[in-house]
Design a protein around this motif. Structure first.
Motif, PDB file in Angstrom:
ATOM      1  N   ALA A  69     -21.983 -15.906 -34.296  1.00  0.00           N
ATOM      2  CA  ALA A  69     -20.680 -16.725 -34.300  1.00  0.00           C
ATOM      3  C   ALA A  69     -19.930 -16.455 -32.991  1.00  0.00           C
ATOM      4  O   ALA A  69     -18.789 -17.236 -32.466  1.00  0.00           O
ATOM      5  CB  ALA A  69     -19.876 -16.738 -35.293  1.00  0.00           C
ATOM      6  N   GLN A  70     -20.067 -15.147 -32.559  1.00  0.00           N
ATOM      7  CA  GLN A  70     -18.978 -14.746 -31.675  1.00  0.00           C
ATOM      8  C   GLN A  70     -19.708 -14.917 -30.065  1.00  0.00           C
ATOM      9  O   GLN A  70     -18.979 -14.650 -29.178  1.00  0.00           O
ATOM     10  CB  GLN A  70     -18.810 -13.320 -31.682  1.00  0.00           C
ATOM     11  CG  GLN A  70     -18.169 -12.734 -32.885  1.00  0.00           C
ATOM     12  CD  GLN A  70     -16.998 -13.225 -33.290  1.00  0.00           C
ATOM     13  OE1 GLN A  70     -16.187 -13.449 -32.428  1.00  0.00           O
ATOM     14  NE2 GLN A  70     -16.869 -13.962 -34.479  1.00  0.00           N
ATOM     15  N   GLN A  71     -20.814 -15.477 -30.055  1.00  0.00           N
ATOM     16  CA  GLN A  71     -21.497 -15.843 -28.786  1.00  0.00           C
ATOM     17  C   GLN A  71     -21.304 -17.137 -28.536  1.00  0.00           C
ATOM     18  O   GLN A  71     -21.104 -18.140 -29.463  1.00  0.00           O
ATOM     19  CB  GLN A  71     -22.958 -15.664 -28.945  1.00  0.00           C
ATOM     20  CG  GLN A  71     -23.960 -16.127 -27.829  1.00  0.00           C
ATOM     21  CD  GLN A  71     -25.320 -15.605 -27.999  1.00  0.00           C
ATOM     22  OE1 GLN A  71     -25.728 -14.937 -28.079  1.00  0.00           O
ATOM     23  NE2 GLN A  71     -26.188 -16.876 -28.139  1.00  0.00           N
ATOM     24  N   GLN A  72     -20.982 -17.579 -27.123  1.00  0.00           N
ATOM     25  CA  GLN A  72     -21.038 -19.042 -26.627  1.00  0.00           C
ATOM     26  C   GLN A  72     -22.584 -19.580 -26.091  1.00  0.00           C
ATOM     27  O   GLN A  72     -23.148 -18.741 -25.445  1.00  0.00           O
ATOM     28  CB  GLN A  72     -20.166 -19.031 -25.309  1.00  0.00           C
ATOM     29  CG  GLN A  72     -18.566 -18.763 -25.957  1.00  0.00           C
ATOM     30  CD  GLN A  72     -18.052 -19.752 -26.798  1.00  0.00           C
ATOM     31  OE1 GLN A  72     -18.356 -21.148 -26.747  1.00  0.00           O
ATOM     32  NE2 GLN A  72     -17.352 -19.637 -27.843  1.00  0.00           N
ATOM     33  N   GLY A  73     -22.866 -20.572 -26.750  1.00  0.00           N
ATOM     34  CA  GLY A  73     -24.086 -21.158 -26.208  1.00  0.00           C
ATOM     35  C   GLY A  73     -25.418 -20.472 -26.677  1.00  0.00           C
ATOM     36  O   GLY A  73     -25.283 -19.656 -27.557  1.00  0.00           O
ATOM     37  N   TYR A  74     -26.462 -20.921 -26.342  1.00  0.00           N
ATOM     38  CA  TYR A  74     -27.582 -20.172 -26.273  1.00  0.00           C
ATOM     39  C   TYR A  74     -27.887 -19.133 -25.146  1.00  0.00           C
ATOM     40  O   TYR A  74     -27.659 -19.022 -24.060  1.00  0.00           O
ATOM     41  CB  TYR A  74     -28.784 -21.067 -25.915  1.00  0.00           C
ATOM     42  CG  TYR A  74     -28.938 -22.303 -26.925  1.00  0.00           C
ATOM     43  CD1 TYR A  74     -29.595 -21.894 -28.220  1.00  0.00           C
ATOM     44  CD2 TYR A  74     -28.206 -23.634 -26.552  1.00  0.00           C
ATOM     45  CE1 TYR A  74     -29.640 -22.971 -29.155  1.00  0.00           C
ATOM     46  CE2 TYR A  74     -28.517 -24.438 -27.850  1.00  0.00           C
ATOM     47  CZ  TYR A  74     -29.052 -24.215 -28.856  1.00  0.00           C
ATOM     48  OH  TYR A  74     -29.153 -25.086 -29.790  1.00  0.00           O
TER      49      TYR A  74
END
Length: 281
Positions: free
Chosen positions: A199-204
């Motif tokens: 959830a803290q990451q953006q995108g793939y």
């Protein structure tokens, strides 16, 4: 005799005008750039308008019989022109922009619809497609029906514990990537009441062995094409970094059709129902 001639002339003019109006009102020839848009057209029972689709348009099966114009993000301008389309339906993710601009210059109506992975954008896509095909009432009915079905599914998420953490894996080359925020995968997990471990990451983003080992998801969600590229279920469960996770140990892997899971099209209630039911166990 003169009166008869006048009546005949009036009738002839009437039929000519009627025929001209029908000719002007001929059904538009439509190219769809995006699998979810194609699904919407079929859901509206308006597939007779379709003359070509992009490569992501693989559902329903009948869509595979139509000419393909490349992938929606890099579609073939020549392919669209060859279809003699009147209207091109696309989302804001389609391109390249220069090709869309060129279509407009050549007199083809290009309608751009929102491509975000959420219920509001889906409703806008449905209503936009319906308006383009002069089916506003059917579009309103379909959008409302889907919205009601999705909302009705929400209470069932209470059967999923708050500790159910999920990892969405994607791969086309055999190397896994994890889905973070601002992805259709994350949106589906939220709707299903699952906690995205990224959830803290953006995108793939690509996942290293160490990165996967640290996530320890309770559930792994993936697609049929990803599972195939990773060597099937056995290959996925034995993947270094995943093998020791609670999901792998308990064999809690949810596999769904790519377009169904991630398309955010008119089958969204079906996709959500499948995901929720699979995540219960």
């Amino acid at each position: 005799m003169r009166i008869y001639y006048s009546l005949t002339s009036l009738l002839l003019l009437f039929f000519i005008a009627s025929f001209s109006a029908l000719a002007l009102a001929k059904p538009p020839r439509v190219v769809s750039l995006g699998g979810p848009l194609t699904e919407i057209i079929y859901a509206l029972n308006a597939e007779q308008h379709l003359v070509a689709v992009d490569q992501s348009s693989v559902y329903p099966a009948a869509a595979n019989q139509l000419p393909k114009v490349g992938y929606y993000r890099q579609f073939s301008l020549e392919g669209v022109l060859a279809s003699k389309a009147d209207i091109v339906l696309a989302t804001d993710q389609a391109g390249p922009p220069q090709a869309l601009a060129q279509l407009r210059k050549m007199g083809i109506k290009v309608i751009i619809l929102p491509g975000q992975a959420n219920l509001s954008a889906l409703s806008q896509r449905i209503r936009g497609v319906a308006a383009a095909l002069n089916l506003p009432q059917q579009g309103e009915q379909l959008a409302n029906k889907i919205s009601q079905e999705v909302k009705a599914l929400q209470p069932t998420t209470s059967t999923i514990t708050s500790t159910s953490s999920a990892l969405m894996l994607m791969s086309r080359s055999g190397e896994p990537e994890g889905a973070g925020k601002n992805t259709s995968a994350d949106a589906m997990m939220q709707l299903a009441g699952l906690h995205n471990v990224l959830a803290q990451q953006q995108g793939y983003k690509p996942l290293s062995r160490e990165g996967m080992a640290a996530l320890r998801p309770d559930v792994i969600i993936t697609t049929t094409s990803t599972l195939s590229s990773m060597g099937g279920m056995a290959g996925l469960l034995a993947r270094p970094g995943l093998a020791q996770s609670p999901a792998a140990k308990n064999k809690r892997v949810i596999v769904m059709d790519d377009l169904l899971l991630l398309g955010f099209g008119p089958r969204l209630p079906e996709a959500l129902r499948q995901l929720i039911n699979a995540a219960k166990y």
